[in-house]
Design a protein around this motif. Structure first.
Motif, PDB file in Angstrom:
ATOM      1  N   GLN A   1      24.456   9.984 -24.034  1.00  0.00           N
ATOM      2  CA  GLN A   1      24.432  10.668 -25.343  1.00  0.00           C
ATOM      3  C   GLN A   1      23.007  11.135 -25.672  1.00  0.00           C
ATOM      4  O   GLN A   1      22.793  12.260 -26.100  1.00  0.00           O
TER       5      GLN A   1
ATOM      6  N   SER B   1      17.239  20.439 -41.651  1.00  0.00           N
ATOM      7  CA  SER B   1      17.048  19.740 -40.379  1.00  0.00           C
ATOM      8  C   SER B   1      18.350  19.729 -39.614  1.00  0.00           C
ATOM      9  O   SER B   1      19.401  19.417 -40.158  1.00  0.00           O
ATOM     10  N   ARG B   2      18.245  20.084 -38.349  1.00  0.00           N
ATOM     11  CA  ARG B   2      19.465  20.050 -37.543  1.00  0.00           C
ATOM     12  C   ARG B   2      19.408  18.919 -36.532  1.00  0.00           C
ATOM     13  O   ARG B   2      20.144  18.880 -35.584  1.00  0.00           O
ATOM     14  N   SER B   3      18.515  17.915 -36.731  1.00  0.00           N
ATOM     15  CA  SER B   3      18.389  16.879 -35.706  1.00  0.00           C
ATOM     16  C   SER B   3      19.614  15.968 -35.756  1.00  0.00           C
ATOM     17  O   SER B   3      20.004  15.503 -36.826  1.00  0.00           O
ATOM     18  N   PRO B   4      20.261  15.736 -34.588  1.00  0.00           N
ATOM     19  CA  PRO B   4      21.475  14.913 -34.558  1.00  0.00           C
ATOM     20  C   PRO B   4      21.123  13.453 -34.810  1.00  0.00           C
ATOM     21  O   PRO B   4      20.008  13.025 -34.494  1.00  0.00           O
ATOM     22  N   SER B   5      22.105  12.666 -35.374  1.00  0.00           N
ATOM     23  CA  SER B   5      21.778  11.258 -35.621  1.00  0.00           C
ATOM     24  C   SER B   5      21.859  10.490 -34.290  1.00  0.00           C
ATOM     25  O   SER B   5      22.680  10.801 -33.413  1.00  0.00           O
ATOM     26  N   LEU B   6      21.023   9.488 -34.154  1.00  0.00           N
ATOM     27  CA  LEU B   6      20.941   8.759 -32.884  1.00  0.00           C
ATOM     28  C   LEU B   6      22.114   7.781 -32.757  1.00  0.00           C
ATOM     29  O   LEU B   6      22.557   7.213 -33.759  1.00  0.00           O
ATOM     30  N   PRO B   7      22.634   7.576 -31.544  1.00  0.00           N
ATOM     31  CA  PRO B   7      23.719   6.608 -31.365  1.00  0.00           C
ATOM     32  C   PRO B   7      23.206   5.185 -31.618  1.00  0.00           C
ATOM     33  O   PRO B   7      22.003   4.930 -31.472  1.00  0.00           O
ATOM     34  N   ASP B   8      24.144   4.284 -32.012  1.00  0.00           N
ATOM     35  CA  ASP B   8      23.719   2.896 -32.264  1.00  0.00           C
ATOM     36  C   ASP B   8      23.291   2.241 -30.963  1.00  0.00           C
ATOM     37  O   ASP B   8      23.828   2.529 -29.891  1.00  0.00           O
TER      38      ASP B   8
ATOM     39  N   GLN C   1      21.526  14.799 -26.259  1.00  0.00           N
ATOM     40  CA  GLN C   1      20.826  15.165 -27.498  1.00  0.00           C
ATOM     41  C   GLN C   1      19.449  15.741 -27.185  1.00  0.00           C
ATOM     42  O   GLN C   1      19.010  16.712 -27.795  1.00  0.00           O
TER      43      GLN C   1
END
Ligand SMILES: Nc1ncnc2c1ncn2[C@@H]1O[C@H](COP(=O)(O)OP(=O)(O)OP(=O)(O)O)[C@@H](O)[C@H]1O
Length: 410
Positions: free
Chosen positions: A41, A2-9, A45
Motif C-alpha cells: 500500500q 491537500s490530496r495526500s492519502p491517509s497512511l495505512p495502520d 501511495q
C-alpha cells in the motif's frame, strides 16, 4: 487543498504467551503477510505522490515560463473606466483611447477600483495594477517651487547666462518688450555641452530669478517601459507647468527622446518616437501657454533629430562648454570661497593646472580637498590637500576628467 492519502495502520503482532511454537509461527506468518500488505500500500501511495510531484513540478515550470514571458513582453497602459458587477472591467487604453470590456481574474476583480492604472497585454487582459499615477509622476519629475541657485553661483558662463536671460527671463518678466517690437520670444532653449558644466544650474538660476517653479524631467525617465506612458508623462509635465505658472520646464538628457531616427523598427523605438511626437505637439501648441518657458539640455547634440530644432521648437541653441582657465578660477573661488584656505593655495595656479575639468569636477576638487584636511584633523585646507584631491579624482574617473591632466599627474 491537500490530496495526500491517509497512511495505512501499522500492523501489530498479537501472540498469546501460552501458545504453542506452531501457533506462534502461524501468528508470525500472518503478521509478515500484513506487513507485506502495508508495504505494498505504501509503495503504491509513494508512486502516486511521486507522480503528483512530477505534475506539480511541470506546473511550476509552466508558470515560471509564463511569468518570464509576462515580465519580458511589452505591456500597454490603460485606465479602469467602469467595473460592472460581473467580474469584468471596462478599460481605456492610453495612447489610442480604445475602450475595451475585459474579463478579470477573481483576485484582480476584488482589488481593482475605477480610475486605477493597469498594464494590459495584447489581448487586453489585465496583467497588473500600477502604482498611483501621482506617485509615478512624482518619481519622474522633480518639482522645486523656489530654487535657490543665484546667477552669482555660476562661474564663467557670462555669455550663456546673457542669452538664457534674454530668451527665458525677459519673456517672463517683460513680455511687453516683445509685444511692442512685434517679435515672438524664442520657444525653447537648448543647452548643449559636456556633462557637469552648469546647464542645470543655469536653468535653476533663471527660475529663481523669475520666481518660477522649476520642473525637471529627465529624458531617460520619459522613455518608459509601458507603451503610451512616455507621451502621457509629457502631457502631465506640460499640464503641471500650466497649473504652476510661472514655471520653467527643464528636460535633461533630451537626446533620450529626441535622437535621430534609426532604421530599426523595434517597439522600443516606436515608443520613443511617440513620446517625441507628443513633446513636439506640446511645443507647437506652446503659443497659447502663459508664463511657461521650456529649457532642454543634452550632452549629445550630434545625436539630436533636427525635427526638434525647427523654428517654434528648440530654436535657441546655447553651447555650454567646459570652463576656460579664467572660468575655472572663478568656479574654484565659488566652491572653495567659504573654506578656510591656507596661504599656499592660489586658485589661479589650480585653474591653470586643471585644464579639461568641468565645473562639477572643480566643485568635487574643492570638496575633496576639504575632506583631506578634515581627515588630517586640520581646520585649514592646504595646497597639498588639493593635490591629494586631484590625484583621487583622476584615479576615480580617468575617463571623465579628460586628457589634459597637469604634467605632475601624468
Ligand atoms: N559653471 C559652474 N559654476 C559653478 N559650479 C558649477 C558650474 N558648472 C558645474 N558646477 C557644479 O557642478 C554641479 C553640477 O552641475 P550641473 O548639474 O549644472 O551640470 P549639467 O551641465 O547640468 O550636467 P549634466 O549634463 O551632467 O546634467 C553643480 O551643482 C555645481 O556644483
Amino acid at each position: 487543498m491537500s490530496r495526500s492519502p491517509s497512511l495505512p495502520d501499522r500492523p501489530t503482532l498479537d501472540v498469546d504467551p501460552e501458545s504453542s511454537p506452531e501457533e506462534h509461527f502461524d501468528a508470525l506468518q500472518d503478521h509478515y503477510g500484513e506487513i507485506l500488505d502495508v508495504h505494498e500500500q505504501l509503495q503504491s501511495q509513494l508512486e502516486e505522490v511521486e507522480s503528483r510531484r512530477e505534475e506539480l513540478r511541470e506546473e511550476v515550470d509552466r508558470l515560471q515560463r509564463e511569468n518570464e514571458t509576462l515580465k519580458t513582453a511589452s505591456l500597454y497602459l490603460a485606465t479602469v473606466e467602469d467595473l460592472p458587477e460581473d467580474g469584468s472591467a471596462v478599460i481605456k487604453q492610453h495612447g489610442n483611447n480604445q475602450e475595451v470590456l475585459t474579463e478579470l481574474s477573481p483576485r484582480l476583480a476584488d482589488e481593482l477600483e475605477v480610475g486605477d492604472r493597469v498594464a494590459i497585454n495584447d489581448s487586453f487582459s489585465v496583467q497588473r495594477v500600477l502604482d498611483d499615477e501621482t506617485d509615478a509622476r512624482a518619481q519622474a519629475m522633480e518639482v522645486d517651487e523656489s530654487p535657490t541657485v543665484e546667477y552669482d553661483d555660476i562661474g564663467g558662463l557670462d555669455e550663456q547666462l546673457r542669452e538664457v536671460r534674454e530668451a527665458v527671463e525677459d519673456p517672463l518678466v517683460n513680455p511687453e518688450k516683445f509685444e511692442k517690437v512685434g517679435v515672438e520670444p524664442p520657444s525653447g532653449v537648448l543647452l548643449h555641452g559636456p556633462p557637469g558644466t552648469g546647464k542645470t544650474m543655469l536653468a535653476k538660476a533663471v527660475a529663481n530669478q523669475t520666481d518660477a517653479t522649476f520642473i525637471k524631467m529627465a529624458g531617460s525617465e520619459l522613455v518608459r517601459k509601458f507603451i503610451g506612458e512616455g507621451s502621457r508623462l509629457v502631457r502631465d509635465l506640460f499640464e503641471l507647468a500650466d497649473q504652476k505658472e510661472p514655471a520653467i520646464i527643464f528636460i535633461d538628457e533630451i537626446d533620450a527622446v529626441a535622437a535621430k531616427r534609426t532604421d530599426s523598427k523595434t517597439s522600443g523605438d516606436a515608443e520613443v518616437q511617440r513620446t517625441m511626437m507628443q513633446l513636439l505637439s506640446e511645443m507647437d501648441g506652446f503659443d497659447e501657454r502663459g508664463d511657461v518657458r521650456i529649457i532642454a539640455a543634452t550632452n549629445r547634440f550630434d545625436m539630436l533629430d533636427s525635427a526638434i530644432l525647427r523654428p517654434g521648437r528648440f530654436d535657441r541653441l546655447i553651447e555650454v562648454p567646459n570652463p576656460t582657465e579664467e572660468a575655472r578660477e572663478r568656479i574654484l573661488e565659488i566652491h572653495a570661497g567659504d573654506m578656510n584656505v591656507a596661504d599656499d593655495v592660489a586658485f589661479a595656479d589650480l585653474a591653470r593646472e586643471t585644464e579639461g575639468f568641468s565645473g562639477a569636477q572643480l566643485a568635487s576638487l574643492a570638496t575633496e580637498a576639504g575632506m583631506f584636511a578634515i581627515r588630517d584633523d586640520r581646520d585649514e585646507v592646504r595646497r597639498e590637500d588639493f593635490d591629494a584631491a586631484y590625484e583621487k579624482l583622476v584615479a576615480e574617473g580617468e575617463d571623465d576628467v579628460g586628457p589634459n591632466y597637469p604634467s605632475y599627474i601624468r
